[in-house]
Design a protein around this motif. Structure first.
Motif, short mmCIF file in Angstrom:
data_model
loop_
_atom_site.label_atom_id
_atom_site.label_comp_id
_atom_site.label_asym_id
_atom_site.label_seq_id
_atom_site.Cartn_x
_atom_site.Cartn_y
_atom_site.Cartn_z
N MET A 215 -38.92 44.34 13.55
CA MET A 215 -38.30 43.80 14.75
C MET A 215 -37.47 42.55 14.45
O MET A 215 -36.47 42.31 15.10
N LEU A 216 -37.90 41.76 13.46
CA LEU A 216 -37.12 40.58 13.09
C LEU A 216 -35.76 40.98 12.51
O LEU A 216 -34.79 40.24 12.66
N SER A 217 -35.70 42.13 11.89
CA SER A 217 -34.44 42.59 11.29
C SER A 217 -33.36 42.75 12.36
O SER A 217 -32.21 42.35 12.16
N ILE A 218 -33.73 43.31 13.49
CA ILE A 218 -32.77 43.50 14.58
C ILE A 218 -32.32 42.14 15.11
O ILE A 218 -31.14 41.95 15.43
N GLY A 219 -33.23 41.19 15.18
CA GLY A 219 -32.89 39.85 15.64
C GLY A 219 -31.84 39.20 14.74
O GLY A 219 -30.90 38.57 15.23
N TRP A 220 -31.99 39.36 13.42
CA TRP A 220 -31.01 38.78 12.49
C TRP A 220 -29.66 39.48 12.62
O TRP A 220 -28.62 38.83 12.49
N LEU A 221 -29.67 40.79 12.89
CA LEU A 221 -28.40 41.49 13.10
C LEU A 221 -27.71 41.01 14.38
O LEU A 221 -26.49 40.86 14.42
N VAL A 222 -28.49 40.75 15.42
CA VAL A 222 -27.92 40.23 16.67
C VAL A 222 -27.31 38.85 16.42
O VAL A 222 -26.20 38.55 16.87
N VAL A 223 -28.04 38.00 15.69
CA VAL A 223 -27.51 36.67 15.36
C VAL A 223 -26.22 36.80 14.58
O VAL A 223 -25.23 36.11 14.83
N PHE A 224 -26.18 37.71 13.61
CA PHE A 224 -24.99 37.95 12.80
C PHE A 224 -23.80 38.34 13.68
O PHE A 224 -22.71 37.78 13.57
N VAL A 225 -24.01 39.31 14.56
CA VAL A 225 -22.93 39.80 15.43
C VAL A 225 -22.44 38.68 16.36
O VAL A 225 -21.23 38.50 16.56
N LEU A 226 -23.37 37.90 16.91
CA LEU A 226 -22.96 36.79 17.79
C LEU A 226 -22.15 35.74 17.02
O LEU A 226 -21.13 35.24 17.53
N LEU A 227 -22.58 35.41 15.81
CA LEU A 227 -21.85 34.42 15.02
C LEU A 227 -20.46 34.93 14.62
O LEU A 227 -19.49 34.18 14.66
N ILE A 228 -20.37 36.19 14.25
CA ILE A 228 -19.05 36.77 13.91
C ILE A 228 -18.16 36.78 15.15
O ILE A 228 -16.96 36.46 15.07
N GLY A 229 -18.72 37.13 16.30
CA GLY A 229 -17.94 37.14 17.55
C GLY A 229 -17.45 35.75 17.90
O GLY A 229 -16.29 35.57 18.29
N PHE A 230 -18.31 34.76 17.74
CA PHE A 230 -17.91 33.39 18.03
C PHE A 230 -16.82 32.92 17.06
O PHE A 230 -15.86 32.27 17.46
N GLU A 231 -16.96 33.28 15.80
CA GLU A 231 -15.95 32.91 14.80
C GLU A 231 -14.60 33.58 15.12
O GLU A 231 -13.55 32.95 15.02
#
Length: 155
Positions: A1-17
């Protein structure tokens, strides 16, 4: 479940960038990928957070200067600082008190102000540019600028 959380963080950071193009959150997205990869093998959130922070700051420290140099290389430089020391001709009397003055330099007319507030420089006189403030030339009488330069100690 933590893996999905890190992917969500990744996508949010890329979107913000992508939205800001500030070259800051991209490094943390790299840290999120490292933490994601670690989460596939280790289920310890503290260790994942430490890896996230270490990788993010290492990427930020070592690759950001290179990326900034690459992306800022396309910026147009105006070389306005090179105008200091050049001679110009007063086209309209320079009077700081009344807010008037125009000087011609390299075929272009610039708003001009005297470096001394109480000095009025008449049209037709030669001046030396001492600095550029925004779109205004700050000038001194040509002979006054030469005298000031000759008073400087020689090396």
């Amino acid at each position: 479940m933590l893996s999905i959380g890190w992917l969500v963080v990744f996508v949010l950071l890329i979107g913000f960038e992508a939205a800001t193009m500030g070259l800051f959150t991209i490094w943390f997205a790299g840290g999120a990928i490292a933490a994601f990869l670690l989460s596939l093998f280790l289920d310890n959130l503290i260790v994942q957070l430490i890896v996230f922070l270490i990788v993010s700051f290492l990427l930020l420290y070592f690759t950001r200067p290179v990326a900034l140099r690459y992306f800022n290389g396309k910026r147009v430089r105006t070389n306005v600082d090179e105008l200091a020391g050049r001679e110009a001709k007063v086209v309209e009397t320079i009077d700081n008190f009344n807010g008037t003055g125009v000087a011609s330099l390299n075929g272009l007319e610039w708003t001009a102000r005297s470096e001394k507030d109480d000095e009025i420089i008449p049209a037709g006189e030669k001046v030396t540019v001492t600095e550029v403030r925004g779109v205004k030339l700050i000038v001194a009488r040509a002979e006054a600028a030469q005298e000031a330069a000759s008073e400087l100690p020689q090396n």
